[in-house]
Design a protein around this motif. Structure first.
Motif, PDB file in Angstrom:
ATOM      1  N   SER A   2      48.355 -27.999   8.535  1.00 14.43           N
ATOM      2  CA  SER A   2      47.314 -27.511   7.810  1.00 14.43           C
ATOM      3  C   SER A   2      47.275 -28.068   6.551  1.00 14.43           C
ATOM      4  N   ILE A   3      48.188 -28.358   5.826  1.00 14.84           N
ATOM      5  CA  ILE A   3      48.180 -28.935   4.312  1.00 14.84           C
ATOM      6  C   ILE A   3      48.119 -30.434   4.421  1.00 14.84           C
ATOM      7  N   ALA A   4      48.052 -31.136   5.408  1.00 13.36           N
ATOM      8  CA  ALA A   4      48.360 -32.465   5.685  1.00 13.36           C
ATOM      9  C   ALA A   4      47.180 -33.005   5.175  1.00 13.36           C
ATOM     10  N   LYS A   5      47.104 -34.279   4.529  1.00 16.45           N
ATOM     11  CA  LYS A   5      46.059 -34.974   3.856  1.00 16.45           C
ATOM     12  C   LYS A   5      45.341 -35.714   4.801  1.00 16.45           C
ATOM     13  N   SER A   6      43.999 -35.643   4.655  1.00 19.63           N
ATOM     14  CA  SER A   6      43.156 -36.454   5.655  1.00 19.63           C
ATOM     15  C   SER A   6      43.369 -38.167   5.686  1.00 19.63           C
ATOM     16  N   SER A   8      41.253 -41.892   6.926  1.00 15.18           N
ATOM     17  CA  SER A   8      40.077 -42.315   7.241  1.00 15.18           C
ATOM     18  C   SER A   8      39.804 -43.118   8.496  1.00 15.18           C
ATOM     19  N   SER A   9      41.049 -43.463   9.398  1.00 15.43           N
ATOM     20  CA  SER A   9      40.658 -43.596  10.713  1.00 15.43           C
ATOM     21  C   SER A   9      41.800 -43.159  11.780  1.00 15.43           C
ATOM     22  N   PRO A  10      41.459 -42.960  12.850  1.00 14.85           N
ATOM     23  CA  PRO A  10      42.605 -42.182  13.746  1.00 14.85           C
ATOM     24  C   PRO A  10      43.611 -42.952  14.280  1.00 14.85           C
ATOM     25  N   MET A  11      43.462 -44.498  13.934  1.00 13.62           N
ATOM     26  CA  MET A  11      44.637 -45.270  14.370  1.00 13.62           C
ATOM     27  C   MET A  11      44.503 -46.680  13.572  1.00 13.62           C
ATOM     28  N   ALA A  12      45.561 -47.110  13.050  1.00 14.78           N
ATOM     29  CA  ALA A  12      45.752 -48.399  12.287  1.00 14.78           C
ATOM     30  C   ALA A  12      45.466 -49.303  13.295  1.00 14.78           C
ATOM     31  N   HIS A  13      44.740 -50.158  12.530  1.00 13.73           N
ATOM     32  CA  HIS A  13      44.313 -51.459  13.494  1.00 13.73           C
ATOM     33  C   HIS A  13      45.397 -52.283  13.832  1.00 13.73           C
ATOM     34  N   THR A  14      46.622 -52.160  13.245  1.00 14.36           N
ATOM     35  CA  THR A  14      47.643 -53.092  13.819  1.00 14.36           C
ATOM     36  C   THR A  14      48.640 -52.299  14.445  1.00 14.36           C
ATOM     37  N   THR A  15      48.356 -51.107  14.912  1.00 15.97           N
ATOM     38  CA  THR A  15      49.421 -50.186  15.625  1.00 15.97           C
ATOM     39  C   THR A  15      49.249 -50.833  17.105  1.00 15.97           C
ATOM     40  N   THR A  44      33.370 -34.026  22.436  1.00 13.85           N
ATOM     41  CA  THR A  44      32.295 -34.008  21.350  1.00 13.85           C
ATOM     42  C   THR A  44      32.763 -34.855  20.157  1.00 13.85           C
ATOM     43  N   ARG A  45      33.839 -35.677  20.264  1.00 15.62           N
ATOM     44  CA  ARG A  45      34.303 -36.768  19.317  1.00 15.62           C
ATOM     45  C   ARG A  45      34.471 -38.092  19.945  1.00 15.62           C
ATOM     46  N   PRO A  46      33.417 -38.789  20.217  1.00 16.37           N
ATOM     47  CA  PRO A  46      33.817 -40.032  20.826  1.00 16.37           C
ATOM     48  C   PRO A  46      34.612 -41.177  20.098  1.00 16.37           C
ATOM     49  N   ASP A  47      34.750 -40.848  18.565  1.00 14.08           N
ATOM     50  CA  ASP A  47      35.196 -41.816  17.630  1.00 14.08           C
ATOM     51  C   ASP A  47      36.779 -41.766  18.007  1.00 14.08           C
ATOM     52  N   ILE A  48      37.165 -40.659  18.635  1.00 12.38           N
ATOM     53  CA  ILE A  48      38.847 -40.552  18.588  1.00 12.38           C
ATOM     54  C   ILE A  48      39.171 -41.098  20.124  1.00 12.38           C
ATOM     55  N   ALA A  49      38.147 -41.538  21.030  1.00 10.72           N
ATOM     56  CA  ALA A  49      38.223 -41.775  22.578  1.00 10.72           C
ATOM     57  C   ALA A  49      39.500 -42.900  22.652  1.00 10.72           C
ATOM     58  N   TYR A  50      39.380 -44.145  21.766  1.00  7.88           N
ATOM     59  CA  TYR A  50      40.243 -45.088  22.060  1.00  7.88           C
ATOM     60  C   TYR A  50      41.629 -44.879  21.580  1.00  7.88           C
ATOM     61  N   SER A  51      41.941 -44.139  20.460  1.00  5.74           N
ATOM     62  CA  SER A  51      43.370 -43.600  20.182  1.00  5.74           C
ATOM     63  C   SER A  51      43.750 -42.562  21.065  1.00  5.74           C
ATOM     64  N   VAL A  52      43.354 -41.702  21.512  1.00  2.00           N
ATOM     65  CA  VAL A  52      43.520 -40.565  22.434  1.00  2.00           C
ATOM     66  C   VAL A  52      44.068 -41.401  23.827  1.00  2.00           C
ATOM     67  N   ASN A  53      43.032 -42.209  24.356  1.00  2.00           N
ATOM     68  CA  ASN A  53      43.548 -43.130  25.378  1.00  2.00           C
ATOM     69  C   ASN A  53      45.014 -43.760  25.231  1.00  2.00           C
ATOM     70  N   LYS A  54      45.067 -44.381  23.985  1.00  2.00           N
ATOM     71  CA  LYS A  54      46.350 -44.947  23.998  1.00  2.00           C
ATOM     72  C   LYS A  54      47.609 -44.024  23.870  1.00  2.00           C
ATOM     73  N   VAL A  55      47.289 -42.863  23.328  1.00  2.00           N
ATOM     74  CA  VAL A  55      48.524 -42.147  23.294  1.00  2.00           C
ATOM     75  C   VAL A  55      48.658 -41.285  24.525  1.00  2.00           C
ATOM     76  N   CYS A  56      47.924 -41.211  25.417  1.00  2.00           N
ATOM     77  CA  CYS A  56      47.886 -40.531  26.864  1.00  2.00           C
ATOM     78  C   CYS A  56      48.721 -41.356  27.567  1.00  2.00           C
ATOM     79  N   GLN A  57      48.828 -42.770  27.514  1.00  2.00           N
ATOM     80  CA  GLN A  57      49.521 -43.458  28.388  1.00  2.00           C
ATOM     81  C   GLN A  57      51.109 -43.528  28.142  1.00  2.00           C
ATOM     82  N   PHE A  58      51.633 -42.660  27.338  1.00  2.00           N
ATOM     83  CA  PHE A  58      53.030 -42.306  27.114  1.00  2.00           C
ATOM     84  C   PHE A  58      53.387 -40.960  27.527  1.00  2.00           C
ATOM     85  N   ARG A  75      45.499 -35.894  11.510  1.00  2.00           N
ATOM     86  CA  ARG A  75      45.059 -35.981  10.247  1.00  2.00           C
ATOM     87  C   ARG A  75      43.525 -36.421   9.750  1.00  2.00           C
ATOM     88  N   TYR A  76      43.066 -37.389  10.895  1.00  2.00           N
ATOM     89  CA  TYR A  76      41.924 -37.942  10.846  1.00  2.00           C
ATOM     90  C   TYR A  76      40.903 -36.815  11.095  1.00  2.00           C
TER      91      TYR A  76
END
Length: 160
Positions: A2-6, A8-15, A44-58, A75-76
């Motif tokens: 709840s006190i985490a800083k926001s 700008s992107s859901p996943m770093a490009h180099t991850t 309702t948030r297609p902008d996180i679809a790729y990042s969520v797909n990646k973490v779901c694989q584990f 945080r995003y």
């Protein structure tokens, strides 16, 4: 969180997430619970679809590195709470236009070398369907991965 800083992107490009690396995450049930909630948020948030797909694989054996990626997505979301899907009326006088955008990330999975595909399909200015998923087969080149993505979005077009 709840006190985490926001951020700008859901996943770093180099991850690059893999099955091996850091220590195992000590609370796999917490990981599964939060990732499941994130899957629900992609409705309702297609902008996180790729990042969520990646973490779901584990989900079976999450590592500390995977947990860090989940926290980055959260945080995003903290900083983008007003984002979402906006549906706009289409003029009955204008022709109904179908538009799509697709992408392929060739051999993006370090463990099995499969590519990731994704696509967005619009009617007029309204986003009606989207997805991000790992391809079923291994592509030998980036253009082959692109063709597979194109075939998938073509199937989606036919369905719509």
């Amino acid at each position: 969180m709840s006190i985490a800083k926001s951020i700008s992107s859901p996943m770093a490009h180099t991850t690059k997430l893999t099955k091996e690396g850091s220590n195992y995450f000590e609370h796999p049930t917490l990981y599964k619970s939060i990732v499941g909630a994130l899957q629900y948020a992609t409705v309702t948030r297609p902008d996180i679809a790729y990042s969520v797909n990646k973490v779901c694989q584990f989900l079976s054996t999450p590592l500390e590195e995977h947990w860090s990626s989940v926290k980055r997505i959260l945080r995003y979301l903290i900083g983008t709470q007003t984002h979402g899907i906006l549906l706009q009326p289409v003029s009955p006088k204008s022709p109904l236009a179908l538009t799509s955008f697709y992408y392929a990330n060739w051999a993006s999975d370090c463990d099995d070398r499969k590519s990731t595909s994704g696509a967005y399909l619009f009617i007029g200015n309204n986003l009606i369907t989207w997805w991000s998923k790992k391809q079923n087969t291994i592509s030998r080149s980036s253009i082959e991965a692109e063709y597979r993505s194109l075939a998938l979005i073509s199937q989606e077009f036919q369905w719509v």
